[in-house]
Design a protein around this motif. Structure first.
Motif, short mmCIF file in Angstrom:
data_model
loop_
_atom_site.label_atom_id
_atom_site.label_comp_id
_atom_site.label_asym_id
_atom_site.label_seq_id
_atom_site.Cartn_x
_atom_site.Cartn_y
_atom_site.Cartn_z
N SER A 1 111.16 21.29 37.17
CA SER A 1 110.77 20.51 38.35
C SER A 1 111.65 19.29 38.59
N GLU A 2 112.40 18.85 37.60
CA GLU A 2 113.32 17.74 37.80
C GLU A 2 114.49 18.13 38.70
N SER A 3 114.90 19.38 38.60
CA SER A 3 116.15 19.80 39.24
C SER A 3 115.96 20.37 40.64
N THR A 4 114.75 20.28 41.18
CA THR A 4 114.51 20.69 42.56
C THR A 4 113.81 19.55 43.30
N PRO A 5 114.16 19.29 44.55
CA PRO A 5 113.57 18.18 45.30
C PRO A 5 112.06 18.35 45.45
N ALA A 6 111.33 17.26 45.29
CA ALA A 6 109.88 17.26 45.49
C ALA A 6 109.45 15.91 46.01
N LEU A 7 108.30 15.90 46.69
CA LEU A 7 107.80 14.73 47.39
C LEU A 7 107.20 13.71 46.42
N ILE A 8 107.47 12.42 46.69
CA ILE A 8 106.87 11.32 45.95
C ILE A 8 105.61 10.87 46.69
N ASP A 9 104.54 10.65 45.97
CA ASP A 9 103.29 10.20 46.57
C ASP A 9 103.35 8.69 46.78
N LEU A 10 103.45 8.27 48.04
CA LEU A 10 103.54 6.85 48.39
C LEU A 10 102.34 6.45 49.25
N LEU B 1 124.06 17.26 51.24
CA LEU B 1 125.11 17.96 50.49
C LEU B 1 125.32 17.22 49.16
N VAL B 2 125.60 17.98 48.11
CA VAL B 2 125.83 17.39 46.79
C VAL B 2 127.05 18.01 46.13
N CYS B 3 127.67 17.26 45.22
CA CYS B 3 128.75 17.81 44.40
C CYS B 3 128.81 17.02 43.11
N GLY B 4 129.57 17.53 42.14
CA GLY B 4 129.71 16.86 40.86
C GLY B 4 129.03 17.60 39.74
N THR B 5 128.65 16.87 38.70
CA THR B 5 128.00 17.43 37.52
C THR B 5 126.49 17.32 37.67
N GLY B 6 125.78 18.38 37.29
CA GLY B 6 124.33 18.41 37.46
C GLY B 6 123.56 18.75 36.21
N ASP B 7 124.03 18.30 35.05
CA ASP B 7 123.38 18.70 33.80
C ASP B 7 122.02 18.05 33.57
N THR B 8 121.64 17.09 34.42
CA THR B 8 120.28 16.54 34.34
C THR B 8 119.51 16.80 35.63
N GLY B 9 119.95 17.79 36.39
CA GLY B 9 119.25 18.16 37.61
C GLY B 9 119.57 17.32 38.82
N GLN B 10 120.58 16.44 38.73
CA GLN B 10 120.85 15.50 39.81
C GLN B 10 121.46 16.14 41.05
N ASP C 1 108.85 10.38 54.64
CA ASP C 1 108.59 10.88 53.29
C ASP C 1 109.83 10.69 52.41
N VAL C 2 109.63 10.54 51.10
CA VAL C 2 110.74 10.38 50.16
C VAL C 2 110.69 11.51 49.13
N TYR C 3 111.83 12.18 48.97
CA TYR C 3 111.98 13.25 47.98
C TYR C 3 112.91 12.77 46.87
N SER C 4 112.73 13.29 45.66
CA SER C 4 113.58 12.91 44.53
C SER C 4 113.93 14.12 43.69
N PHE C 5 115.07 14.03 42.99
CA PHE C 5 115.45 15.06 42.01
C PHE C 5 116.47 14.46 41.05
N GLY C 6 116.51 14.99 39.83
CA GLY C 6 117.45 14.51 38.82
C GLY C 6 116.76 14.12 37.52
N CYS C 7 117.38 13.25 36.76
CA CYS C 7 116.87 12.84 35.46
C CYS C 7 115.62 11.97 35.63
N ASN C 8 114.57 12.31 34.88
CA ASN C 8 113.32 11.57 34.97
C ASN C 8 112.90 10.99 33.62
#
Length: 488
Positions: free
Chosen positions: A116-125, A46-55, A95-102
């Motif tokens: 693609s920053e503003s939607t979760p995607a998998l990190i290659d580890l 769950l998320v809340c707050g400001t999302g102007d950088t896709g966070q 697995d680790v997913y990330s989203f937000g400012c890159n």
């Protein structure tokens, strides 16, 4: 346990007895910490707050959520953390997913595709992760084999420092080659690493003293060696101490717990007594011994610290502005740990944003308090809260909350998922069909299918979606917002 022979005064030998090793023998016994276990309770992000950088991870058109909103595209999440303007999510299979400012590589993946920053995607580890951490512009994870991988960048008062002396790292790199680690903790711009041998390594910005191993003349990186000593992980050594067994990091502070003695040491910014120590210094460069005892968890923001003890009591110390301490309308700096009355004796977990705080009680309720101007408290009104208030929405209703973390202007939570639905999702389609066919064959023809009783809920031990606001894309706004955030 070793056995040794004991001689009496008359030189007659006694039977061998099981005894503790001698002091010299104890010194030779190697200290070893086990790798942590990955969290197992599956939740909803769950998320809340400001999302102007896709966070918020809800797409590039969703710029704000006043109450916790569901991020649906991550399978079986078990852990979450918030960076300054990004989020990481760990899944049950590592697995680790990330989203937000890159802007500086904090997502650890390619985000060249539009949105693609503003939607979760998998990190290659190069392996499965056990735990995750995030700072303002960097991220890190601990893998199952004890390697620590990190990506992104550290920053100081002059701007971008890079993750290593070679600059930013937009994909994960191994920070401590050949070292087996068991814990990581991220501050705003520093990373703390604990090895299985009980040694602590730090790397990143040292301006507030948070690395605990850099001299006064070198904290800014202007010395003869430049930033080389800052951006190369090196051991934090405190003389005449036992190996360390636990670490915590707040925005600009580092806390270490010594094994055996359980003494807790602290280093870093202390302008509002964030180190829980009365020392009259705005920053502390060499770790100092605190009076903290029986500690379960330490969390903190820019200018405040929360301490959770093993008796489920929550304490606050530091700057009171915006209500971040949760102790009411206090004007003066709280220079000694103060209990938060509403949470006394019933707190299971604490978390912090820069100027706000979160707690989850033993019965699974989520509380938030502090600065609310960016809706990061999740209570829907944007007001500051001077005392803890319950966070409630349709996505938290009848759910046990598991984790909470705050970034610069957003928050991320983990709420228990519906167990029955998870069980259904984990059953292969072929097995579902076979089970249904068997049940139909076994049921008497004259009887209707039996209705299922209410499923039993599995409870964690701990530990509303609204109309979207849409504006034109403003790439420049990301950088401006990020650079405009101050540290003091």
């Amino acid at each position: 346990m070793p056995r040794r022979k004991v001689l009496t005064n008359n030189n007659n030998s006694e039977e061998d007895k099981v005894m503790q090793p001698t002091k010299a023998k104890r010194a030779r016994i190697a200290f070893h910490l086990e790798l942590p276990k990955r969290r197992q309770i599956i939740g909803n992000v769950l998320v809340c707050g400001t999302g102007d950088t896709g966070q918020l991870g809800l797409g590039e058109d969703v710029l704000e959520r006043k109450r916790p909103a569901l991020v649906e595209s991550i399978p079986n999440p078990v852990d979450v953390c918030a960076g300054g303007m990004h989020c990481l999510v760990l899944t049950k299979n590592g697995d680790v997913y990330s989203f937000g400012c890159n802007d500086e590589g904090a997502l650890g993946r390619d985000t060249s595709a539009e949105g693609s920053e503003s939607t979760p995607a998998l990190i290659d580890l190069p392996g499965k992760a056990l735990c995750i951490s995030a700072g303002d512009s960097h991220s890190a994870c601990l893998l199952e084999d004890g390697r620590v991988y990190a990506w992104g960048s550290f920053r100081d008062s002059h701007g971008n420092m890079g993750l290593t002396i070679d600059g930013n790292k937009r994909t994960p790199i191994n920070l401590l080659e050949g070292t087996i680690c068991c814990s990581i903790a991220s501050g705003a711009d520093h990373l703390v690493i604990l090895t299985t041998a009980g040694k602590v390594y730090t790397v990143g910005c040292a301006e507030q003293g948070q690395l605990g191993r850099i001299s006064e003349r070198s904290v800014g990186g202007e010395g003869r060696r430049g930033k080389r000593d800052l951006l190369r992980p090196d051991q934090l050594i405190i003389k005449r101490t036992k190996p360390f067994e636990a670490i915590w990091a707040t925005n600009y502070c580092t806390f270490l717990r010594e094994s055996q003695t359980e003494t807790i040491w602290a280093v870093g910014l202390n302008n509002y007594k964030q180190l829980t120590h009365a020392k009259e210094a705005e920053r502390v460069l060499i770790p100092i011994k605190t009076d903290l005892k029986d500690v379960k968890q330490i969390a903190g923001g820019q200018h405040h610290t929360l301490v959770l003890d093993n008796s489920s009591r929550c304490f606050a110390i530091g700057r009171p502005d915006y209500g971040r301490l949760g102790v009411g309308d206090v004007k003066d700096v709280v220079a000694e740990l103060m209990p938060i009355p509403q949470l006394s004796g019933r707190t299971a977990f604490v978390g912090c944003g820069e100027a706000c705080s979160y707690a989850i009680t033993n019965d699974g309720k989520l509380y938030s308090w502090g600065m609310g101007s960016n809706q990061q408290l999740g209570v829907g009104d944007g007001d500051d809260e001077l005392e803890p208030v319950v966070v409630s929405s349709k996505n938290t209703a009848n759910k046990r909350m598991l984790l909470a973390a705050g970034g610069g202007q957003h928050s991320v939570f983990l709420a228990e998922s519906d167990v029955q639905e998870e069980q259904k999702e984990n059953v292969p389609a072929s097995k579902k069909a076979k089970t249904a066919a068997s049940a139909a064959q076994a049921a008497p023809a004259a009887e209707a299918p039996m209705e299922q009783e209410n499923p039993t809920e599995v409870v964690s031990s701990v530990n509303d979606n609204e109309p979207a606001t849409s504006v034109a894309s403003e790439p420049a706004k990301k950088t401006a917002a990020k650079r405009g955030r101050k540290k003091n």
